[in-house]
Write a protein that holds these residues in place. Structure first.
Motif, PDB file in Angstrom:
ATOM      1  N   ILE A 160       0.943   4.096  -2.970  1.00 13.64           N
ATOM      2  CA  ILE A 160       0.698   5.515  -2.686  1.00 13.64           C
ATOM      3  C   ILE A 160       1.869   6.359  -3.169  1.00 13.64           C
ATOM      4  O   ILE A 160       1.687   7.431  -3.755  1.00 13.64           O
ATOM      5  CB  ILE A 160       0.437   5.731  -1.182  1.00 13.64           C
ATOM      6  CG1 ILE A 160      -0.918   5.155  -0.796  1.00 13.64           C
ATOM      7  CG2 ILE A 160       0.483   7.208  -0.821  1.00 13.64           C
ATOM      8  CD1 ILE A 160      -1.191   5.177   0.692  1.00 13.64           C
ATOM      9  N   HIS A 161       3.076   5.854  -2.967  1.00 16.79           N
ATOM     10  CA  HIS A 161       4.261   6.608  -3.391  1.00 16.79           C
ATOM     11  C   HIS A 161       4.369   6.683  -4.911  1.00 16.79           C
ATOM     12  O   HIS A 161       4.664   7.747  -5.468  1.00 16.79           O
ATOM     13  CB  HIS A 161       5.517   5.955  -2.807  1.00 16.79           C
ATOM     14  CG  HIS A 161       6.779   6.628  -3.210  1.00 16.79           C
ATOM     15  ND1 HIS A 161       7.133   7.867  -2.741  1.00 16.79           N
ATOM     16  CD2 HIS A 161       7.757   6.255  -4.064  1.00 16.79           C
ATOM     17  CE1 HIS A 161       8.288   8.216  -3.271  1.00 16.79           C
ATOM     18  NE2 HIS A 161       8.680   7.254  -4.091  1.00 16.79           N
ATOM     19  N   GLY A 184       0.418   8.497   5.127  1.00 18.66           N
ATOM     20  CA  GLY A 184       1.435   8.745   4.110  1.00 18.66           C
ATOM     21  C   GLY A 184       2.301   7.517   3.904  1.00 18.66           C
ATOM     22  O   GLY A 184       2.309   6.587   4.714  1.00 18.66           O
ATOM     23  N   PRO A 185       3.043   7.479   2.814  1.00 17.86           N
ATOM     24  CA  PRO A 185       3.872   6.310   2.521  1.00 17.86           C
ATOM     25  C   PRO A 185       4.929   6.044   3.586  1.00 17.86           C
ATOM     26  O   PRO A 185       5.206   4.904   3.918  1.00 17.86           O
ATOM     27  CB  PRO A 185       4.539   6.651   1.185  1.00 17.86           C
ATOM     28  CG  PRO A 185       3.825   7.805   0.629  1.00 17.86           C
ATOM     29  CD  PRO A 185       3.088   8.457   1.732  1.00 17.86           C
ATOM     30  N   THR A 214       1.994   6.299  -7.259  1.00 17.66           N
ATOM     31  CA  THR A 214       0.933   7.059  -7.904  1.00 17.66           C
ATOM     32  C   THR A 214       0.872   8.505  -7.439  1.00 17.66           C
ATOM     33  O   THR A 214       0.070   9.282  -7.955  1.00 17.66           O
ATOM     34  CB  THR A 214      -0.439   6.399  -7.635  1.00 17.66           C
ATOM     35  OG1 THR A 214      -0.668   6.357  -6.236  1.00 17.66           O
ATOM     36  CG2 THR A 214      -0.493   5.003  -8.220  1.00 17.66           C
ATOM     37  N   GLU A 215       1.708   8.857  -6.481  1.00 15.03           N
ATOM     38  CA  GLU A 215       1.775  10.207  -5.925  1.00 15.03           C
ATOM     39  C   GLU A 215       0.400  10.679  -5.466  1.00 15.03           C
ATOM     40  O   GLU A 215      -0.001  11.816  -5.678  1.00 15.03           O
ATOM     41  CB  GLU A 215       2.383  11.175  -6.923  1.00 15.03           C
ATOM     42  CG  GLU A 215       3.821  10.852  -7.254  1.00 15.03           C
ATOM     43  CD  GLU A 215       4.416  11.807  -8.263  1.00 15.03           C
ATOM     44  OE1 GLU A 215       3.702  12.710  -8.753  1.00 15.03           O
ATOM     45  OE2 GLU A 215       5.596  11.649  -8.563  1.00 15.03           O
ATOM     46  N   THR A 216      -0.324   9.766  -4.822  1.00 16.82           N
ATOM     47  CA  THR A 216      -1.651  10.073  -4.305  1.00 16.82           C
ATOM     48  C   THR A 216      -1.531  10.996  -3.101  1.00 16.82           C
ATOM     49  O   THR A 216      -0.717  10.768  -2.216  1.00 16.82           O
ATOM     50  CB  THR A 216      -2.378   8.780  -3.895  1.00 16.82           C
ATOM     51  OG1 THR A 216      -2.415   7.922  -5.020  1.00 16.82           O
ATOM     52  CG2 THR A 216      -3.777   9.062  -3.413  1.00 16.82           C
ATOM     53  N   SER A 217      -2.325  12.027  -3.076  1.00 17.81           N
ATOM     54  CA  SER A 217      -2.332  12.948  -1.950  1.00 17.81           C
ATOM     55  C   SER A 217      -3.190  12.352  -0.840  1.00 17.81           C
ATOM     56  O   SER A 217      -4.394  12.147  -1.008  1.00 17.81           O
ATOM     57  CB  SER A 217      -2.911  14.294  -2.397  1.00 17.81           C
ATOM     58  OG  SER A 217      -3.108  15.129  -1.294  1.00 17.81           O
ATOM     59  N   THR A 218      -2.552  12.035   0.286  1.00 15.83           N
ATOM     60  CA  THR A 218      -3.262  11.430   1.412  1.00 15.83           C
ATOM     61  C   THR A 218      -3.034  12.252   2.662  1.00 15.83           C
ATOM     62  O   THR A 218      -2.254  13.197   2.681  1.00 15.83           O
ATOM     63  CB  THR A 218      -2.780   9.996   1.673  1.00 15.83           C
ATOM     64  OG1 THR A 218      -1.385  10.038   1.960  1.00 15.83           O
ATOM     65  CG2 THR A 218      -3.036   9.100   0.492  1.00 15.83           C
ATOM     66  N   VAL A 233       0.834  -1.204   0.000  1.00 20.58           N
ATOM     67  CA  VAL A 233       0.000   0.000   0.000  1.00 20.58           C
ATOM     68  C   VAL A 233       0.869   1.254   0.000  1.00 20.58           C
ATOM     69  O   VAL A 233       0.609   2.209  -0.747  1.00 20.58           O
ATOM     70  CB  VAL A 233      -0.974  -0.008   1.197  1.00 20.58           C
ATOM     71  CG1 VAL A 233      -1.668   1.318   1.348  1.00 20.58           C
ATOM     72  CG2 VAL A 233      -1.985  -1.121   1.039  1.00 20.58           C
ATOM     73  N   ALA A 234       1.925   1.256   0.823  1.00 22.85           N
ATOM     74  CA  ALA A 234       2.824   2.414   0.855  1.00 22.85           C
ATOM     75  C   ALA A 234       3.505   2.623  -0.486  1.00 22.85           C
ATOM     76  O   ALA A 234       3.662   3.759  -0.945  1.00 22.85           O
ATOM     77  CB  ALA A 234       3.869   2.229   1.957  1.00 22.85           C
TER      78      ALA A 234
END
Length: 62
Positions: A16-17, A28-29, A19-23, A12-13
């Protein structure tokens, strides 16, 4: 079981990293990676493995 949870958190981390998803800051990653490392450390320490059933083993035969 904790090893599997650590692997899922790492995946998951990583996603997220990549795809540069804003969380949120909590998810966060880096925080997920650190949580995964904590789960991995607990797994390697033997936490969560459960109790091993003690059998009679091989005793002397009469």
């Amino acid at each position: 079981m904790l090893g599997i949870a650590a692997a899922v958190l790492f995946i998951v981390a990583f996603l997220i990293h990549v795809t540069e998803t804003s969380t949120d800051v909590v998810f966060g990653p880096t925080s997920l990676m650190l949580l995964g490392l904590a789960f991995l450390a607990l797994h390697l320490a033997g936490v969560g493995t459960g109790w091993a059933a003690r059998g009679r083993g091989r005793g002397r035969r009469r």
